[in-house]
Design a protein around this motif. Structure first.
Motif, PDB file in Angstrom:
ATOM      1  N   PRO A  79       0.789  -1.231   0.000  1.00  0.00           N
ATOM      2  CA  PRO A  79       0.000   0.000   0.000  1.00  0.00           C
ATOM      3  C   PRO A  79       0.821   1.281   0.000  1.00  0.00           C
ATOM      4  N   THR A  80       2.044   1.222   0.473  1.00  0.00           N
ATOM      5  CA  THR A  80       2.865   2.435   0.501  1.00  0.00           C
ATOM      6  C   THR A  80       3.749   2.558  -0.732  1.00  0.00           C
ATOM      7  N   GLY A  81       3.779   1.516  -1.579  1.00  0.00           N
ATOM      8  CA  GLY A  81       4.597   1.549  -2.780  1.00  0.00           C
ATOM      9  C   GLY A  81       6.087   1.515  -2.500  1.00  0.00           C
ATOM     10  N   SER A  82       6.474   1.053  -1.330  1.00  0.00           N
ATOM     11  CA  SER A  82       7.879   1.096  -0.931  1.00  0.00           C
ATOM     12  C   SER A  82       8.651  -0.186  -1.209  1.00  0.00           C
ATOM     13  N   ARG A  83       7.983  -1.238  -1.669  1.00  0.00           N
ATOM     14  CA  ARG A  83       8.680  -2.515  -1.832  1.00  0.00           C
ATOM     15  C   ARG A  83       9.347  -2.698  -3.180  1.00  0.00           C
ATOM     16  N   ALA A  84       8.992  -1.932  -4.192  1.00  0.00           N
ATOM     17  CA  ALA A  84       9.552  -2.148  -5.531  1.00  0.00           C
ATOM     18  C   ALA A  84      11.083  -2.185  -5.473  1.00  0.00           C
ATOM     19  N   ALA A  85      11.642  -3.329  -5.859  1.00  0.00           N
ATOM     20  CA  ALA A  85      13.091  -3.589  -5.910  1.00  0.00           C
ATOM     21  C   ALA A  85      13.778  -3.587  -4.542  1.00  0.00           C
ATOM     22  N   ALA A  86      13.012  -3.471  -3.456  1.00  0.00           N
ATOM     23  CA  ALA A  86      13.604  -3.468  -2.115  1.00  0.00           C
ATOM     24  C   ALA A  86      14.073  -4.873  -1.743  1.00  0.00           C
ATOM     25  N   PRO A  87      15.074  -4.977  -0.863  1.00  0.00           N
ATOM     26  CA  PRO A  87      15.503  -6.301  -0.409  1.00  0.00           C
ATOM     27  C   PRO A  87      14.363  -7.015   0.324  1.00  0.00           C
ATOM     28  N   ALA A  88      14.278  -8.314   0.117  1.00  0.00           N
ATOM     29  CA  ALA A  88      13.281  -9.123   0.818  1.00  0.00           C
ATOM     30  C   ALA A  88      13.619  -9.159   2.306  1.00  0.00           C
ATOM     31  N   LYS A  89      12.596  -9.312   3.103  1.00  0.00           N
ATOM     32  CA  LYS A  89      12.803  -9.383   4.551  1.00  0.00           C
ATOM     33  C   LYS A  89      12.644 -10.816   5.039  1.00  0.00           C
ATOM     34  N   ARG A  90      13.123 -11.055   6.239  1.00  0.00           N
ATOM     35  CA  ARG A  90      12.977 -12.369   6.855  1.00  0.00           C
ATOM     36  C   ARG A  90      11.528 -12.537   7.325  1.00  0.00           C
ATOM     37  N   TRP A  91      10.992 -13.739   7.147  1.00  0.00           N
ATOM     38  CA  TRP A  91       9.619 -14.062   7.544  1.00  0.00           C
ATOM     39  C   TRP A  91       9.614 -15.069   8.678  1.00  0.00           C
ATOM     40  N   HIS A  92       8.530 -15.037   9.435  1.00  0.00           N
ATOM     41  CA  HIS A  92       8.309 -15.946  10.558  1.00  0.00           C
ATOM     42  C   HIS A  92       6.873 -16.445  10.503  1.00  0.00           C
ATOM     43  N   LEU A  93       6.625 -17.603  11.083  1.00  0.00           N
ATOM     44  CA  LEU A  93       5.259 -18.054  11.319  1.00  0.00           C
ATOM     45  C   LEU A  93       4.968 -17.857  12.790  1.00  0.00           C
ATOM     46  N   LEU A  94       3.852 -17.184  13.077  1.00  0.00           N
ATOM     47  CA  LEU A  94       3.420 -16.928  14.447  1.00  0.00           C
ATOM     48  C   LEU A  94       2.100 -17.648  14.658  1.00  0.00           C
ATOM     49  N   TRP A  95       2.063 -18.554  15.648  1.00  0.00           N
ATOM     50  CA  TRP A  95       0.835 -19.248  16.023  1.00  0.00           C
ATOM     51  C   TRP A  95       0.146 -18.422  17.105  1.00  0.00           C
ATOM     52  N   ALA A  96      -1.159 -18.228  16.952  1.00  0.00           N
ATOM     53  CA  ALA A  96      -1.914 -17.416  17.909  1.00  0.00           C
ATOM     54  C   ALA A  96      -3.259 -18.076  18.206  1.00  0.00           C
TER      55      ALA A  96
END
Length: 197
Positions: free
Chosen positions: A128-145
């Motif tokens: 939604p902010t348009g900030s990801r284009a060509a940006a480095p990928a981030k680390r992901w996690h799975l969170l159980w809730a």
């Protein structure tokens, strides 16, 4: 993606459409010509999944007390997920099948996809902010809730899920960690391990 990278499809996801051997998540946007576009989120299904507690991958009702969210380091710090929840089996499949979650992509797409889709009349979001284009990928996690509260994310103005600390059951990193420097997206690397929650 090579054949060994394509995970076995769980029975719960057997009826979902496939593209390139991968299950198309329920919230994935569909183009006017009928094709699905991975990485693009159907805005209306996204909102419905959050509001009605539906799995973003299969579209079925979530099991109360066992909801899994895919979150980046920055999401974990706030306990706010821009992504709807998933069933544990759908989350496990997504963590192996999605190239972004699995850490096989080092950067986001180079083009602003939202603008291209708007020209086609497709209502979608995902950046939604348009900030990801060509940006480095981030680390992901799975969170159980055990539960969550649908909210409007104060940082993006988009629908999101807020998990309270007492609702967190566990957190597990997925995919190889992506080292980020201080200049990359606010210095997430300096925040320390997010699984300490």
């Amino acid at each position: 993606m090579t054949a060994p990278d394509v995970p076995v499809i769980p029975v719960l996801l057997a009826a979902r459409p496939l593209v390139g051997g991968l299950v198309v998540p329920w919230i994935t946007a569909r183009m006017p010509d009928g094709r699905y576009r991975f990485g693009t989120v159907d805005y209306h299904r996204h909102r419905r999944a959050l509001r009605d507690r539906l799995c973003q991958t299969c579209g079925g009702p979530l099991d109360p007390g066992r909801i899994v969210f895919a979150m980046r380091d920055s999401d974990l710090r706030l306990l706010v997920s821009p992504e709807p929840g998933m069933h544990p089996v759908c989350a496990a499949y997504s963590a192996r099948g999605c190239p972004m979650l699995a850490g096989r992509l080092r950067h986001y797409r180079t083009s602003d996809l939202a603008a291209q889709l708007a020209d086609l009349g497709v209502t979608s979001h995902g950046d939604p902010t348009g900030s990801r284009a060509a940006a480095p990928a981030k680390r992901w996690h799975l969170l159980w809730a055990t539960d969550y509260q649908p909210i409007t994310n104060p940082l993006t103005g988009q629908p999101a899920a807020m998990v309270l600390p007492e609702q967190v059951l566990r957190v597990r990193p997925i995919g190889p960690p992506t080292p980020l420097g201080p200049a990359d997206h606010g210095g997430d690397a300096a925040a320390g391990p997010a699984s300490d929650i």
